[in-house]
Enzyme design. Structure first.
Site, PDB file in Angstrom:
ATOM      1  N   LYS A  38      -3.620  -2.770   8.224  1.00 31.31           N
ATOM      2  CA  LYS A  38      -2.853  -4.900   8.418  1.00 31.31           C
ATOM      3  C   LYS A  38      -2.053  -4.531   7.152  1.00 31.31           C
ATOM      4  CE  LYS A  38      -5.651  -5.977  11.678  1.00 31.31           C
ATOM      5  NZ  LYS A  38      -5.315  -7.223  12.538  1.00 31.31           N
ATOM      6  N   ASP A  39      -1.930  -6.168   7.429  1.00 32.77           N
ATOM      7  CA  ASP A  39      -1.391  -7.023   6.912  1.00 32.77           C
ATOM      8  C   ASP A  39      -1.775  -6.800   4.849  1.00 32.77           C
ATOM      9  OD1 ASP A  39      -0.067  -7.194   8.891  1.00 32.77           O
ATOM     10  OD2 ASP A  39      -1.044  -9.824   8.858  1.00 32.77           O
ATOM     11  N   ASN A  79      16.448  -7.603   0.424  1.00 34.98           N
ATOM     12  CA  ASN A  79      15.083  -9.183   0.026  1.00 34.98           C
ATOM     13  C   ASN A  79      14.713  -8.042   1.344  1.00 34.98           C
ATOM     14  OD1 ASN A  79      12.936 -10.285   1.883  1.00 34.98           O
ATOM     15  ND2 ASN A  79      14.700 -11.822   1.173  1.00 34.98           N
ATOM     16  N   TYR A 128       0.918   0.334  15.093  1.00 37.49           N
ATOM     17  CA  TYR A 128      -0.119  -0.026  14.581  1.00 37.49           C
ATOM     18  C   TYR A 128       0.428   1.011  12.767  1.00 37.49           C
ATOM     19  CZ  TYR A 128      -4.644  -0.875  11.605  1.00 37.49           C
ATOM     20  OH  TYR A 128      -5.553  -0.717  10.188  1.00 37.49           O
ATOM     21  N   LYS A 146      -7.485  -5.163   3.490  1.00 34.85           N
ATOM     22  CA  LYS A 146      -8.244  -5.095   5.146  1.00 34.85           C
ATOM     23  C   LYS A 146      -8.639  -6.029   5.923  1.00 34.85           C
ATOM     24  CE  LYS A 146      -8.565  -0.335   4.367  1.00 34.85           C
ATOM     25  NZ  LYS A 146      -7.872  -0.659   2.183  1.00 34.85           N
ATOM     26  N   GLN A 173       3.471   3.617   3.214  1.00 37.30           N
ATOM     27  CA  GLN A 173       2.762   3.671   3.654  1.00 37.30           C
ATOM     28  C   GLN A 173       3.578   2.601   4.327  1.00 37.30           C
ATOM     29  OE1 GLN A 173      -1.783   3.989   4.672  1.00 37.30           O
ATOM     30  NE2 GLN A 173      -1.120   1.613   4.622  1.00 37.30           N
ATOM     31  N   ASP A 184       0.669  -1.381  -0.045  1.00 40.59           N
ATOM     32  CA  ASP A 184       0.089  -0.267  -0.097  1.00 40.59           C
ATOM     33  C   ASP A 184       1.280   1.271  -0.074  1.00 40.59           C
ATOM     34  OD1 ASP A 184      -1.665   1.807   0.624  1.00 40.59           O
ATOM     35  OD2 ASP A 184      -2.682   1.088   2.078  1.00 40.59           O
ATOM     36  N   GLN A 228      -5.622 -28.027 -10.359  1.00 38.67           N
ATOM     37  CA  GLN A 228      -5.713 -29.085 -11.662  1.00 38.67           C
ATOM     38  C   GLN A 228      -4.463 -30.262 -11.594  1.00 38.67           C
ATOM     39  OE1 GLN A 228      -9.797 -26.800 -12.491  1.00 38.67           O
ATOM     40  NE2 GLN A 228      -8.525 -28.985 -13.298  1.00 38.67           N
ATOM     41  N   TYR A 242      -1.973  -4.717  19.720  1.00 40.56           N
ATOM     42  CA  TYR A 242      -1.059  -4.850  18.576  1.00 40.56           C
ATOM     43  C   TYR A 242      -1.861  -3.564  16.977  1.00 40.56           C
ATOM     44  CZ  TYR A 242       0.935  -8.727  20.319  1.00 40.56           C
ATOM     45  OH  TYR A 242       1.314 -10.336  21.017  1.00 40.56           O
ATOM     46  N   ASP A 277      -6.572  -0.707  -1.983  1.00 45.41           N
ATOM     47  CA  ASP A 277      -5.806   0.324  -1.879  1.00 45.41           C
ATOM     48  C   ASP A 277      -3.788  -0.099  -1.965  1.00 45.41           C
ATOM     49  OD1 ASP A 277      -5.399  -0.837   0.460  1.00 45.41           O
ATOM     50  OD2 ASP A 277      -5.313   1.429   1.297  1.00 45.41           O
ATOM     51  N   ASP A 278      -4.081  -1.648  -2.618  1.00 47.59           N
ATOM     52  CA  ASP A 278      -3.180  -2.166  -2.552  1.00 47.59           C
ATOM     53  C   ASP A 278      -2.761  -1.938  -3.982  1.00 47.59           C
ATOM     54  OD1 ASP A 278      -1.494  -2.916   0.174  1.00 47.59           O
ATOM     55  OD2 ASP A 278      -4.711  -3.652   0.541  1.00 47.59           O
TER      56      ASP A 278
HETATM   57  C1  F6R Z   1      -7.664  -0.334   8.392  1.00 45.08           C
HETATM   58  C2  F6R Z   1      -7.188   0.708   6.990  1.00 45.08           C
HETATM   59  C3  F6R Z   1      -8.203   1.994   7.438  1.00 45.08           C
HETATM   60  C4  F6R Z   1      -7.778   3.361   8.062  1.00 45.08           C
HETATM   61  C5  F6R Z   1      -8.255   3.844   8.483  1.00 45.08           C
HETATM   62  C6  F6R Z   1      -7.998   5.527   9.612  1.00 45.08           C
HETATM   63  O1  F6R Z   1      -6.749  -1.127   7.217  1.00 45.08           O
HETATM   64  O2  F6R Z   1      -6.179   1.471   6.459  1.00 45.08           O
HETATM   65  O3  F6R Z   1      -9.467   1.601   8.479  1.00 45.08           O
HETATM   66  O4  F6R Z   1      -6.827   2.807   9.265  1.00 45.08           O
HETATM   67  O5  F6R Z   1      -8.472   4.627   7.893  1.00 45.08           O
HETATM   68  O6  F6R Z   1      -6.307   5.829   8.862  1.00 45.08           O
HETATM   69  P1  F6R Z   1      -5.236   6.578   9.124  1.00 45.08           P
HETATM   70  O7  F6R Z   1      -5.075   6.696  10.087  1.00 45.08           O
HETATM   71  O8  F6R Z   1      -4.571   6.749   7.815  1.00 45.08           O
HETATM   72  O9  F6R Z   1      -6.360   8.703   8.868  1.00 45.08           O
HETATM   73 MG    MG Z   2      -4.211   2.139   2.775  1.00 43.53          MG
HETATM   74 MG    MG Z   3      -4.757  -2.119   2.058  1.00 46.83          MG
END
Ligand code: F6R
Ligand code: MG
Ligand code: MG
Length: 363
Positions: free
Chosen positions: A230-231, A103, A227, A131, A93, A10, A240, A346, A51-52
């Site tokens: 998310k991953d 790597n 934080y 997400k 980000q 992302d 197949q 976390y 968004d990835d």
């Molecule tokens: C979840 C995600 C969004 C943001 C939220 C706050 O993975 O990407 O839900 O956590 O929109 O975003 P910021 O902190 O960038 O304003």
């Molecule tokens: Mg994002």
């Molecule tokens: Mg994302």
């Protein structure tokens, strides 16, 4: 031998965290084309989930190759420059390191790679989620490779009857364990039923030890120490022949299982399968999405992509996901919509807890 590498990051959302600006994809396309022209890549596909930015690459350099990883890193960096110019949200980000160092693992972007000998027909499916976190693949992988109610081939196809082995990673303690299935499914479920802690890294066909599935298990919060999102994991599955059929691999996603992620990475929500063009999570920054790009490999060339969830037969899963999303949303800031406290530690709880610490009195 051919290697399939999927590396994603992302590097800026449009609008907010909901989607990707076309200029970033065009820039990535340029870098990939150049690398293909120079012979580093056999082929590539630039796509996205939410968004990835997703770089799907084939090459003959093997797994963990420095040049391929550097290509992905440089591509993300170039895209970050464009994201900054457009002031896209969270530009760069996932680029947690200042510079590339051999790597891409541990630097922010997520990756999954597998090297194998291409078969006469080599259908591969690339799943990409937004997400949510890496454990999201546990239940679908279990269903694909162990559950005869999902994969009838386990019962009636002789070449699958001996089962599959699962490599499971303890993502908090950084250790791994291999389970032979079906005979060890009860032990394995004890772990993979807790996807926040244990994630299936790869699956092998037991008689041949061929690699069949590989996921990304990179934990963003661990890399960043806080934080940052998310991953949003990816998963490569071969299909197949001695492996489950395409329909058996897609079938688990007809159930919109509850996964962690969604708004601020702090909520449970249904994993909604959708076409790439519809992977724009806008309701409460969700619900979490999964897309699937299907390809036939042809001497390493990616013939495709076919947008595998662009099918009416997944409409019911999408409808159920919306029903489940509504039900969970009604809980607002309460569990079980919000993650349990241990998991919040976390993600987003520490800021608030720090402030409250000095106000606690013994009872
Ligand atoms: C979840 C995600 C969004 C943001 C939220 C706050 O993975 O990407 O839900 O956590 O929109 O975003 P910021 O902190 O960038 O304003
Ligand atoms: Mg994002
Ligand atoms: Mg994302």
């Amino acid at each position: 031998m051919i290697t399939v590498s999927v590396i994603k990051a992302d590097i800026g959302g449009y609008v907010g965290h909901s989607s990707m600006h076309p200029d970033l994809m065009a820039e990535a396309q340029k870098h990939m084309e150049k690398a293909k022209g120079q012979g580093l890549l056999v082929d590539f596909c630039v796509t996205r989930c939410g968004d990835d930015l997703q770089l799907i690459m084939t090459h003959q350099q093997g797994e963990g190759n420095e040049r391929v990883h550097k290509l992905a890193w440089d591509t993300f960096m170039a895209c970050t420059q464009i994201a900054k110019k457009l002031k896209l949200h969270g530009a760069g980000q996932d680029m947690l390191a200042d510079a590339f160092s051999g790597n891409i693992k541990g630097l922010g972007p997520g990756s999954a790679e597998m090297e194998f000998k291409e078969r006469g027909s080599e259908p591969i499916l690339i799943f990409m989620a937004d997400k949510t976190s890496s454990g999201a693949w546990n239940m679908p992988l279990y269903k694909m490779f162990v559950d005869p109610f999902n994969t009838i081939g386990l019962v009636i196809a002789e070449n699958m009857h001996d089962g599959f082995s699962f490599e499971v990673h303890d993502v908090k303690e950084h250790r791994k364990v291999v389970f032979n299935c079906p005979e060890e499914i009860y032990d394995m479920l004890m772990l993979i039923g807790a996807p926040a802690r244990y994630a299936v890294k790869c699956v092998r066909h037991r008689p041949s030890n061929e690699i069949v599935a590989v996921s990304s298990t990179d934990k963003l919060y661990e890399m960043a120490g806080r934080y940052v999102g998310k991953d949003d994991p990816v998963l490569i599955v071969r299909s197949q022949g001695s492996f489950p059929a395409v329909g058996e691999i897609l079938e688990p996603f007809a159930f919109p299982q509850s996964v962690e992620g969604w708004m601020r990475g702090s909520h449970f929500g249904p994993l909604m399968p959708c076409p790439v063009a519809k992977s724009n999570p806008t309701r409460f920054d969700g619900p979490p999405r999964v897309v699937c790009a299907g390809f036939q490999l042809s001497d390493g060339k990616l013939v495709g992509p076919a947008d595998m969830f662009d099918d009416f037969s997944f409409d019911e899963a999408r409808r159920q996901a919306n029903v489940a999303a509504e039900y969970l949303r009604r809980h607002g800031p309460f569990e079980p919509h919000r993650l349990p406290m241990e998991e919040m530690e976390y993600t987003t709880a520490p800021q608030v807890m720090k402030k409250l610490e000095c106000r606690f009195k013994p009872i």
